[in-house]
Design a protein around this motif. Sequence first.
Motif, PDB file in Angstrom:
ATOM      1  N   VAL A 278     -57.513  29.762 -91.572  1.00 30.14           N
ATOM      2  CA  VAL A 278     -56.809  31.036 -91.615  1.00 30.14           C
ATOM      3  C   VAL A 278     -56.351  31.313 -93.037  1.00 30.14           C
ATOM      4  CG1 VAL A 278     -54.750  32.235 -90.837  1.00 30.14           C
ATOM      5  CG2 VAL A 278     -56.077  30.873 -89.238  1.00 30.14           C
TER       6      VAL A 278
ATOM      7  N   ASP B  38     -53.619  36.590 -95.627  1.00 28.52           N
ATOM      8  CA  ASP B  38     -53.455  37.958 -95.136  1.00 28.52           C
ATOM      9  C   ASP B  38     -54.219  38.187 -93.831  1.00 28.52           C
ATOM     10  OD1 ASP B  38     -55.991  37.799 -96.031  1.00 28.52           O
ATOM     11  OD2 ASP B  38     -55.956  39.681 -97.172  1.00 28.52           O
ATOM     12  N   ARG B  39     -54.775  37.135 -93.249  1.00 29.53           N
ATOM     13  CA  ARG B  39     -55.546  37.251 -92.009  1.00 29.53           C
ATOM     14  C   ARG B  39     -56.610  38.336 -92.125  1.00 29.53           C
ATOM     15  NH1 ARG B  39     -54.640  34.222 -87.758  1.00 29.53           N
ATOM     16  NH2 ARG B  39     -52.844  32.853 -87.870  1.00 29.53           N
ATOM     17  N   CYS B  40     -57.305  38.335 -93.239  1.00 22.54           N
ATOM     18  CA  CYS B  40     -58.455  39.217 -93.458  1.00 22.54           C
ATOM     19  C   CYS B  40     -58.112  40.682 -93.213  1.00 22.54           C
ATOM     20  CB  CYS B  40     -59.627  38.802 -92.582  1.00 22.54           C
ATOM     21  SG  CYS B  40     -60.245  37.185 -92.966  1.00 22.54           S
ATOM     22  N   ALA B  41     -56.958  41.105 -93.740  1.00 23.75           N
ATOM     23  CA  ALA B  41     -56.493  42.466 -93.473  1.00 23.75           C
ATOM     24  C   ALA B  41     -57.530  43.513 -93.875  1.00 23.75           C
ATOM     25  CB  ALA B  41     -55.182  42.722 -94.209  1.00 23.75           C
TER      26      ALA B  41
ATOM     27  N   THR C 241     -56.144  36.071 -83.722  1.00 22.74           N
ATOM     28  CA  THR C 241     -54.852  36.045 -83.029  1.00 22.74           C
ATOM     29  C   THR C 241     -54.982  36.646 -81.637  1.00 22.74           C
ATOM     30  OG1 THR C 241     -54.333  38.177 -84.013  1.00 22.74           O
ATOM     31  CG2 THR C 241     -53.422  36.227 -85.107  1.00 22.74           C
TER      32      THR C 241
ATOM     33  N   VAL D 279     -60.232  43.682 -91.269  1.00 25.87           N
ATOM     34  CA  VAL D 279     -59.720  44.331 -90.053  1.00 25.87           C
ATOM     35  C   VAL D 279     -59.727  45.843 -90.245  1.00 25.87           C
ATOM     36  CG1 VAL D 279     -57.689  44.639 -88.601  1.00 25.87           C
ATOM     37  CG2 VAL D 279     -58.325  42.358 -89.364  1.00 25.87           C
TER      38      VAL D 279
ATOM     39  N   GLN E 270     -58.659  38.596 -86.903  1.00 22.49           N
ATOM     40  CA  GLN E 270     -57.434  37.908 -87.347  1.00 22.49           C
ATOM     41  C   GLN E 270     -57.299  36.541 -86.693  1.00 22.49           C
ATOM     42  OE1 GLN E 270     -54.915  41.042 -85.921  1.00 22.49           O
ATOM     43  NE2 GLN E 270     -54.284  41.618 -87.988  1.00 22.49           N
TER      44      GLN E 270
END
Lengths: 164, 184
Positions: free
Chosen positions: B160, B163-166, B143, B169, B141
Amino acid sequence: MKSVITTVVAAADAAGRFPSTSDLESVQGSIQRASARLEAAEKLAKNLDAVAQEAYDACIKKYPYLNNPGEANSTDTYKAKCLRDIKHYLRLIQYCLVVGGTGPLDEWGIAGQREVYRSLGLPTAPYVAALSFARNRGCAPRDMSAQALTEYNALLDYAINSLS
Amino acid sequence: MLDAFSRAVVAADASTSVVSDINSLKQFIAAGNRRLDAVNAIASNASCMVSDAVAGMICENQGLIQAGGNCYPNRRMAACLRDAEIILRYVTYALLAGDASVLDDRCLNGLKETYAALGVPTTSTVRAVQIMKAQAAAHIQDTPSEARAGARLRKMGTPVVEDRCASLVAEAGSYFDRVIAALS
């Protein structure tokens, strides 16, 4: 199954290192080329039965002796098996288009093919005729884009070479 | 070893049919650069992740580094760090390939039995893997915790997405969960 990604991972694993920048670059290269392959795979999947039927008809037309009694295309059962074999090759070619390498053809088509045809007494020339017909039948942009057709034809050539 | 593409092919071959679900593979291609960024984020921070995960595991269970503990003396601590790196490496391979077969075949197969024979405590190993799972999520993410990292904060700085590459993840998390399931 051999593909760009598995080759990269196997090499990195043999060296015991994390995927390096150059590993990721070669995967990215394969991903960029993939859309043409997938387009060809999609189109071939949709029309596989028609492509196989045309190729089969063409090869029987070229080698009418196969219809003689005792030959490979003489009975209905044999005819169905001949058509099925052509479909098998096209299906494996579709797999190769999906994977992005010749792994499926190598492992499931070509390995042992010579021995099988010899022991069954089957001639390989009609297979070559059928696949060559398919090789020359494809047309861009009518059937698929030029790039996709190149990928498709290359695999047909590979299969033809293995049989001749 | 399989990847997302050859997995689809093997599944189709089992029913002698063509690969018909091309769309999910197209999505794999479309999100390919995100996947490579995620792999790069883990690979670039691997040594830090491994040492932090093992340090965290020991912080919570100081007995590990006292005489008789499984991370005492240095020789066994080194083996512990090495194993954590190996597990993280195979998870990274699985994330790159989009398929868990490399992780299963080359890392997890027989790992539980090996650890049982060597007397490696499962609960501690699982804890280290859980910490690596959280770290991997943070790195994918992009973060990392500013409060804890302080001056050493390091961001990958990749563009970025919303969806921050949900999905990546979640996928990476599933591979860590696979390790945990195989050990316990």
